[in-house]
Write a protein that holds these residues in place. Structure first.
Motif, PDB file in Angstrom:
ATOM      1  N   ILE A   1      18.230  17.538 -63.582  1.00  9.91           N
ATOM      2  CA  ILE A   1      17.441  16.484 -64.136  1.00  9.91           C
ATOM      3  C   ILE A   1      18.342  15.335 -65.121  1.00  9.91           C
ATOM      4  O   ILE A   1      19.357  16.128 -65.767  1.00  9.91           O
ATOM      5  N   ILE A   2      18.214  14.418 -64.983  1.00  8.86           N
ATOM      6  CA  ILE A   2      19.191  13.398 -65.450  1.00  8.86           C
ATOM      7  C   ILE A   2      18.145  12.420 -66.880  1.00  8.86           C
ATOM      8  O   ILE A   2      17.329  11.876 -66.253  1.00  8.86           O
ATOM      9  N   TYR A   3      18.767  12.572 -68.005  1.00  2.00           N
ATOM     10  CA  TYR A   3      18.331  11.744 -68.966  1.00  2.00           C
ATOM     11  C   TYR A   3      19.053  10.415 -69.021  1.00  2.00           C
ATOM     12  O   TYR A   3      20.081  10.580 -69.210  1.00  2.00           O
ATOM     13  N   GLN A   4      18.610   9.465 -68.617  1.00  2.00           N
ATOM     14  CA  GLN A   4      18.849   7.980 -68.538  1.00  2.00           C
ATOM     15  C   GLN A   4      18.660   7.440 -70.196  1.00  2.00           C
ATOM     16  O   GLN A   4      17.868   7.365 -70.685  1.00  2.00           O
ATOM     17  N   ARG A   5      19.977   7.372 -70.620  1.00  6.33           N
ATOM     18  CA  ARG A   5      20.157   6.922 -72.041  1.00  6.33           C
ATOM     19  C   ARG A   5      19.640   5.440 -72.166  1.00  6.33           C
ATOM     20  O   ARG A   5      20.087   4.412 -71.273  1.00  6.33           O
TER      21      ARG A   5
ATOM     22  N   LEU B   1      16.834  14.371 -60.561  1.00  4.79           N
ATOM     23  CA  LEU B   1      15.139  13.937 -60.857  1.00  4.79           C
ATOM     24  C   LEU B   1      15.248  13.228 -62.422  1.00  4.79           C
ATOM     25  O   LEU B   1      16.316  13.599 -62.891  1.00  4.79           O
ATOM     26  N   ASP B   2      14.588  12.259 -62.544  1.00  7.69           N
ATOM     27  CA  ASP B   2      14.787  11.563 -63.621  1.00  7.69           C
ATOM     28  C   ASP B   2      13.949  12.145 -64.610  1.00  7.69           C
ATOM     29  O   ASP B   2      12.591  12.274 -64.484  1.00  7.69           O
TER      30      ASP B   2
ATOM     31  N   LYS C   1      19.848  28.104 -62.094  1.00  4.04           N
ATOM     32  CA  LYS C   1      18.906  27.667 -61.296  1.00  4.04           C
ATOM     33  C   LYS C   1      18.670  26.144 -61.329  1.00  4.04           C
ATOM     34  O   LYS C   1      18.221  25.463 -60.203  1.00  4.04           O
ATOM     35  N   ALA C   2      18.909  25.561 -62.486  1.00  2.00           N
ATOM     36  CA  ALA C   2      18.933  23.948 -62.737  1.00  2.00           C
ATOM     37  C   ALA C   2      20.124  23.497 -63.590  1.00  2.00           C
ATOM     38  O   ALA C   2      20.531  24.297 -64.440  1.00  2.00           O
ATOM     39  N   ILE C   3      20.155  22.242 -63.556  1.00  4.86           N
ATOM     40  CA  ILE C   3      21.300  21.683 -64.549  1.00  4.86           C
ATOM     41  C   ILE C   3      20.663  20.286 -65.225  1.00  4.86           C
ATOM     42  O   ILE C   3      19.615  19.704 -64.608  1.00  4.86           O
TER      43      ILE C   3
END
Length: 664
Positions: free
Chosen positions: A229-233, A246-247, A193-195
């Motif tokens: 959803i992306i986690y910006q390191r 999405l951030d 459903k999401a990544i």
């Protein structure tokens, strides 16, 4: 809620923390008590199965008690704790906070590749997990939905796993950096459903940008998730986000907390793809309650650690060891789990493991033999560890592949602790055989042994027709059904493949597909996969046994033995050998071969017919530390092969082909 603390496997006399000697009493007394404690637990787990595991289950919090501990009416699709409901996330996080242990450290992230160390308490972990669960819920993720997690070794990956569980979702972890094509296959198979992903992963010599790989995989996949959803390191170049992205930080800053959603006992906790799934995905389905109970039990019974102590599994979350003993078992038991983002050597050097043990007071370390061999190559005399205070660590556990005796002995000296080999598989989720420290097993088991059968496992060693072989004879290791709690309950969307792959060859048994021997005292030595057994002129020989003999040579760091086609004998052993000095520094590596041949002949006999080997600077390794012998066998037989996407550095293969070609 049901909760009664059990002490059945805590009844040991007081021991010195570092060495297996008695503080009070005499050594013969403890050996007797230890043997009886393990034997009592093991026999009861097989004869009084329901009562034994019901007591272990009482250590967890249930929203609804089970009606039946074990239901084997549809073997091999065994169900555990049927009728019960539980939240694994609650037992991993909320429970510890509710018990007043919220300030206890839950996660230690030690990242030499980014030069950062970060701790999360259980209070902080709860806040992060409940908030991300709220964000996922707002996106439409609910009980039974899959969430694919494609992240590096950072705490946010564990947060993502636990947040998915909190909603009753099913997490599907694919380790960061996995190739786009293989990632797309998994996306289509599990239909998430999401990544949840990250901007990048950090390797010792490079930064791997995840977002372009993920974009390519999504372009190839037929299934399209709702959102990514992306986690910006921090302190790194951010990934470019698209309209469907999405951030992480923006979501979390405005997110709401979400309570735990209990699920039925046999609801899938996660899917995990086994190696070699290219073109035909094979995802293990892990049941929630049985796995929770088994892992909680194992932390004390097998690994001998207490809540609050630091447990370090030097693995990757994309593999089963990372699932069980980075994310799930330490947290459900109330330990601090250590996440390591680095390599055993090169980040910055071969002292890294010793430094981490000292700095974080690690009580137990779980690692693959490959990592130990890498350190050993840099520190053959085991001197580096003596520069550090390692007194916190009581035991070092190895698994993932066969640990040769020479590496085991070196490790005992280097880490100044017992080194205990044990055996398990992706399918089983935890150990099949081990030295169960909490049950008083010997801390000096027979060398080459992977220990005794763990409670719940009824093991046999049989020939190809299913007949038990004599003790000490090489055979196929099988497990009598039903399988213990916490093992896989099927393969995702493929019950038929589950049954046909594992349960048809030996009726009434699980085929481990591993070969080994059992000695007179019951200790199991797992030598190789059954397809790694060489038939030399009618004699069955274990590749692992030959490797162990070669590894005992004073000039050898490690080796891999495979079957080379032979017109006369059918097959003969062929070895790829890494020696202590670099090949370029050695005038004639082949001059070492005669003494290795003699060693194999002396230890195994002329029947081994070992004469052929090439000397190489390195062997290919998967990210879990295994050597892909199938490709090495294809190379030595000059047959086509495909490089697994799990290989750390595929540039090694041209070197191997050149070595074999020059040898031939």
């Amino acid at each position: 809620m049901l909760r009664t603390l059990s002490t059945k496997y805590h009844q040991l006399p007081i021991l010195n923390r570092r060495h297996p000697t008695l503080v009070n009493g005499n050594i013969s007394c403890i050996h007797l008590q230890s043997k009886l404690l393990y034997k009592t637990n093991y026999e009861r787990s097989l004869k009084d199965t329901s009562a034994y595991w019901a007591e272990a289950a009482e250590n967890l919090v249930w929203t609804k008690k089970w009606d039946k501990v074990i239901d084997n009416s549809n073997s091999p699709f065994t169900k555990w704790f049927t009728g019960g409901e539980i939240s694994h996330c609650y037992n991993c996080i909320d429970r510890h906070v509710d018990e007043g242990n919220g300030d206890r450290v839950a996660i230690i992230h030690d990242s030499p590749v980014t030069d950062t160390i970060q701790n999360f308490t259980y209070n902080e972990l709860l806040k992060q997990v409940s908030c991300l669960a709220g964000c996922l819920s707002d996106m439409g993720v609910k009980k039974g939905d899959r969430v694919l997690i494609y992240m590096p070794m950072i705490p946010q990956a564990v947060v993502a796993m636990q947040a998915t569980i909190r909603l009753g979702g099913i997490h599907v972890v694919v380790f960061g950096g996995f190739a786009a094509k293989e990632l797309s296959v998994r996306i289509d198979n599990c239909t998430p459903k999401a990544i949840i992903s990250a901007s990048c992963g950090v390797e010792p010599s490079r930064v791997v940008r995840y977002k372009p790989i993920l974009n390519e995989a999504l372009a190839m996949a037929s299934h399209k998730p709702l959102k990514t959803i992306i986690y910006q390191r921090p302190n790194m170049e951010p990934a470019e986000l698209g309209e469907n992205d999405l951030d992480w930080d923006e979501l979390m800053n405005k997110g709401r907390s979400h309570d735990c959603v209990p699920v039925p006992s046999n609801h899938p906790l996660y899917l995990l793809y086994t190696s070699g799934t290219t073109g035909l995905p094979k995802a293990v389905v892990r049941p929630t309650a049985g796995h929770s109970v088994r892992l909680h039990w194992s932390m004390k019974a097998i690994y001998g650690v207490d809540p609050g102590e630091v447990f370090w599994s030097a693995s990757d979350l994309g593999w089963i060891v990372g699932h069980s003993y980075i994310c799930h078992a330490p947290l459900v038991h109330g330990n601090a789990t250590l996440m390591f983002e680095g390599k055993p050597v090169g980040t910055p050097d071969a002292t890294t493991f010793f430094r981490i043990i000292q700095d974080h007071n690690v009580a137990a370390l779980f690692v693959a033999p490959t990592a130990l061999r890498a350190i050993k190559r840099e520190d053959p005399d085991a001197l580096l560890g003596k520069q550090f205070d390692l007194t916190s660590m009581r035991n070092l556990f190895v698994a993932g592949e066969h640990c040769d005796v020479d590496t085991l002995r070196w490790s005992k000296d280097a880490f100044q602790s017992p080194v205990l080999d044990h055996w398990w598989q992706t399918e089983t989720g935890s150990a099949i055989t081990a030295s169960c420290v909490g049950l008083g097993n010997r801390l000096d088991p027979p060398e080459s042994s992977t220990g005794l059968p763990v409670p719940g496992w009824d093991l046999r060693v049989v020939d190809d027709d299913g007949n038990e072989v004599e003790r000490g004879t090489l055979g196929n290791i099988v497990a009598k059904l039903p399988l213990p709690l916490g093992t896989f309950q099927t393969l995702w969307n493929n019950d038929e493949r589950f049954r046909n792959t594992y349960f048809t060859k030996y009726e009434g048994y699980y085929d481990t597909m591993d070969a080994g021997v059992q000695d007179e005292d019951g200790y199991i030595s797992v030598m190789s996969r059954t397809d790694d057994v060489i038939n030399v002129a009618g004699h069955r020989l274990s590749c692992g046994h030959i490797e162990e003999v070669i590894n005992s040579h004073e000039q050898v760091v490690e080796c891999a033995v495979v079957a080379k086609d032979d017109k006369l004998k059918g097959s003969i052993p062929f070895a790829y050998i890494v020696i202590k000095s670099d090949i370029s520094d050695c005038r004639d590596p082949q001059s070492v071969l005669p003494s290795i041949i003699k060693l194999v002949r002396d230890e195994i006999g002329p029947v081994a017919a070992f004469k052929h080997a090439v000397f190489v600077n390195r062997l290919p390794k998967t990210r879990s530390g295994k050597t892909p012998r199938n490709t090495l066998q294809a190379i030595c037989n000059k047959k086509p092969y495909k490089v697994s996407p799990t290989i750390e550095d595929s540039t090694v293969y041209p070197e191997l082909e050149k070595s074999v070609s020059e040898y031939s």
